[in-house]
Write an enzyme that holds these catalytic residues in place. Structure first.
Site, PDB file in Angstrom:
ATOM      1  N   TYR A  53       0.819  -1.217   0.000  1.00 16.49           N
ATOM      2  CA  TYR A  53       0.000   0.000   0.000  1.00 16.49           C
ATOM      3  C   TYR A  53       0.853   1.268   0.000  1.00 16.49           C
ATOM      4  CZ  TYR A  53      -4.130  -2.805   0.144  1.00 16.49           C
ATOM      5  OH  TYR A  53      -5.107  -3.697  -0.207  1.00 16.49           O
ATOM      6  N   GLN A  86     -15.058   2.823  -6.124  1.00 18.17           N
ATOM      7  CA  GLN A  86     -14.366   1.678  -5.535  1.00 18.17           C
ATOM      8  C   GLN A  86     -12.867   1.965  -5.465  1.00 18.17           C
ATOM      9  OE1 GLN A  86     -16.083  -2.178  -7.401  1.00 18.17           O
ATOM     10  NE2 GLN A  86     -16.701  -0.517  -8.755  1.00 18.17           N
ATOM     11  N   VAL A  88      -9.292   3.672  -4.482  1.00 20.17           N
ATOM     12  CA  VAL A  88      -8.694   4.165  -3.247  1.00 20.17           C
ATOM     13  C   VAL A  88      -7.812   5.380  -3.513  1.00 20.17           C
ATOM     14  CG1 VAL A  88      -8.906   1.975  -2.015  1.00 20.17           C
ATOM     15  CG2 VAL A  88      -6.877   2.383  -3.414  1.00 20.17           C
ATOM     16  N   HIS A 104     -14.348   1.428  -0.793  1.00 19.59           N
ATOM     17  CA  HIS A 104     -13.266   0.487  -0.475  1.00 19.59           C
ATOM     18  C   HIS A 104     -12.116   1.157   0.291  1.00 19.59           C
ATOM     19  CE1 HIS A 104     -14.626  -2.461  -3.855  1.00 19.59           C
ATOM     20  NE2 HIS A 104     -15.399  -2.508  -2.796  1.00 19.59           N
ATOM     21  N   GLY A 169     -15.799   2.220 -15.855  1.00 18.81           N
ATOM     22  CA  GLY A 169     -14.545   1.536 -15.556  1.00 18.81           C
ATOM     23  C   GLY A 169     -14.577   0.566 -14.408  1.00 18.81           C
TER      24      GLY A 169
HETATM   25  P1  OAD Z   1     -11.378  -4.191 -12.493  1.00 12.92           P
HETATM   26  O1  OAD Z   1      -9.923  -4.256 -12.800  1.00 12.92           O
HETATM   27  O2  OAD Z   1     -12.050  -5.419 -12.051  1.00 12.92           O
HETATM   28  O3  OAD Z   1     -12.143  -3.668 -13.795  1.00 12.92           O
HETATM   29  C1  OAD Z   1     -11.656  -2.563 -14.502  1.00 12.92           C
HETATM   30  C2  OAD Z   1     -12.675  -2.169 -15.537  1.00 12.92           C
HETATM   31  O4  OAD Z   1     -12.196  -1.003 -16.174  1.00 12.92           O
HETATM   32  C3  OAD Z   1     -12.902  -3.221 -16.630  1.00 12.92           C
HETATM   33  O5  OAD Z   1     -14.293  -3.333 -16.904  1.00 12.92           O
HETATM   34  C4  OAD Z   1     -12.154  -2.630 -17.829  1.00 12.92           C
HETATM   35  O6  OAD Z   1     -12.748  -2.986 -19.087  1.00 12.92           O
HETATM   36  C5  OAD Z   1     -12.337  -1.145 -17.567  1.00 12.92           C
HETATM   37  N1  OAD Z   1     -11.340  -0.269 -18.201  1.00 12.92           N
HETATM   38  C6  OAD Z   1     -10.034  -0.509 -18.493  1.00 12.92           C
HETATM   39  N2  OAD Z   1      -9.442   0.573 -19.037  1.00 12.92           N
HETATM   40  C7  OAD Z   1     -10.408   1.535 -19.090  1.00 12.92           C
HETATM   41  C8  OAD Z   1     -10.441   2.898 -19.530  1.00 12.92           C
HETATM   42  N3  OAD Z   1      -9.360   3.502 -20.042  1.00 12.92           N
HETATM   43  N4  OAD Z   1     -11.617   3.569 -19.455  1.00 12.92           N
HETATM   44  C9  OAD Z   1     -12.733   2.977 -18.918  1.00 12.92           C
HETATM   45  N5  OAD Z   1     -12.752   1.706 -18.489  1.00 12.92           N
HETATM   46  C10 OAD Z   1     -11.610   0.995 -18.563  1.00 12.92           C
HETATM   47  O7  OAD Z   1     -11.564  -2.989 -11.442  1.00 12.92           O
HETATM   48  P2  OAD Z   1     -12.775  -2.698 -10.462  1.00 12.92           P
HETATM   49  O8  OAD Z   1     -14.067  -3.102 -11.057  1.00 12.92           O
HETATM   50  O9  OAD Z   1     -12.609  -1.305  -9.992  1.00 12.92           O
HETATM   51  O10 OAD Z   1     -11.208  -3.915  -4.440  1.00 12.92           O
HETATM   52  O11 OAD Z   1     -12.442  -3.664  -9.267  1.00 12.92           O
HETATM   53  C11 OAD Z   1     -13.292  -3.680  -8.175  1.00 12.92           C
HETATM   54  C12 OAD Z   1     -12.515  -3.967  -6.919  1.00 12.92           C
HETATM   55  O12 OAD Z   1     -11.753  -5.148  -7.090  1.00 12.92           O
HETATM   56  C13 OAD Z   1     -11.475  -2.942  -6.564  1.00 12.92           C
HETATM   57  O13 OAD Z   1     -12.006  -1.812  -5.882  1.00 12.92           O
HETATM   58  C14 OAD Z   1     -10.558  -3.699  -5.690  1.00 12.92           C
HETATM   59  C15 OAD Z   1     -10.433  -4.947  -6.523  1.00 12.92           C
HETATM   60  O14 OAD Z   1     -10.068  -6.081  -5.945  1.00 12.92           O
HETATM   61  C16 OAD Z   1     -10.519  -4.043  -3.330  1.00 12.92           C
HETATM   62  O15 OAD Z   1      -9.297  -4.002  -3.283  1.00 12.92           O
HETATM   63  C17 OAD Z   1     -11.386  -4.260  -2.116  1.00 12.92           C
END
Ligand code: OAD
Length: 222
Positions: A53, A86, A88, A104, A169
């Site tokens: 972190y 979500q 940080v 989160h 995203g």
């Molecule tokens: P993910 O990595 O699971 O998903 C990222 C999303 O962003 C995907 O749908 C990609 O297609 C999209 N993406 C990538 N590049 C992009 C761009 N330039 N513009 C728009 N979209 C784009 O991330 P999260 O859904 O945020 O939690 O993950 C959720 C949680 O899982 C996080 O908060 C974290 C993680 O484990 C904790 O640590 C508790």
């Protein structure tokens, strides 16, 4: 209009911060979640967790808000916008958004490992041996896998009263964040901006683009 905005790692991708699950350079690719993002990991090897972190905090500090963060902040002039993120990082705040809920947790906050209510802002690293006023070790104020999400009720309230929901995203695979959609009134429209639109069981306006490339189109639809 009262609008809820749910953001995930994808909105910060073009600011240089890695997403979690994108195949080539996902953050979790280099790490085992069980080693760095669970209460067990913290009990087993707090030094490794702190290093992870501390590194992410340093990366986030170097990053700048991108056009998507900035346009969402500017949209507050026309709409009552509530961001539920979500993420940080603090890129929404640095872009100027005034209502940001970090479900989160936040890299820039630390708390006592014994009492999560004892929280402090953090500017540098957290070191092993650094303690809170209750004498307990300080830890990142981040929600780890297996931990409760204290802000979820506030997020539910925002979604329940939203006239529209914007999703940018996020892969929508992590709960309870992914379940927020179920609380949106049936009459409220959903706008999704993502190069890989996640599966959503109701009609949506989908914009298959990166956040900075599609944000203008999205805001013009509202
Ligand atoms: P993910 O990595 O699971 O998903 C990222 C999303 O962003 C995907 O749908 C990609 O297609 C999209 N993406 C990538 N590049 C992009 C761009 N330039 N513009 C728009 N979209 C784009 O991330 P999260 O859904 O945020 O939690 O993950 C959720 C949680 O899982 C996080 O908060 C974290 C993680 O484990 C904790 O640590 C508790």
């Amino acid at each position: 209009m009262q609008i809820a905005v749910l953001t995930g790692a994808g909105i910060s991708a073009e600011s240089g911060l890695r997403t979690f699950r994108d195949s080539e350079d996902g953050l979790w690719e280099g790490y085992d979640i069980q080693d760095v993002a669970t209460p067990d990991a913290w009990n087993r090897n707090p030094q490794l967790v702190l290093e992870f972190y501390n590194w992410r905090r340093a990366e986030a500090r170097k990053a700048q808000p991108n056009k998507a963060h900035i346009r969402l902040a500017e949209a507050e002039e026309d709409h009552e916008l509530y961001i539920i993120t979500q993420n940080v990082d603090d890129l929404h705040e640095r872009a100027g958004s005034s209502r940001v809920l970090h479900i989160h947790g936040e890299l820039n906050m630390m708390c006592s490992e014994k009492n999560r209510q004892i929280r402090y802002p953090i500017s540098g690293d957290i070191q092993l041996g650094q303690t809170a006023e209750d004498g307990a070790q300080l830890r990142p104020d981040i929600v780890w896998f297996g931990e409760a999400v204290p802000q979820i009720d506030a997020a539910l309230d925002i979604v329940r009263s939203a006239e529209a929901l914007i999703i940018i995203g996020t892969s929508l695979v992590v709960y309870p964040a992914a379940g927020l959609l179920n609380y949106l009134p049936a009459t409220s429209a959903v706008y999704v901006l993502d190069p890989n639109i996640p599966e959503i069981a109701r009609p949506i306006h989908a914009i298959h683009k990166k956040a900075t490339e599609g944000i203008e189109e999205l805001l013009s639809l509202i």
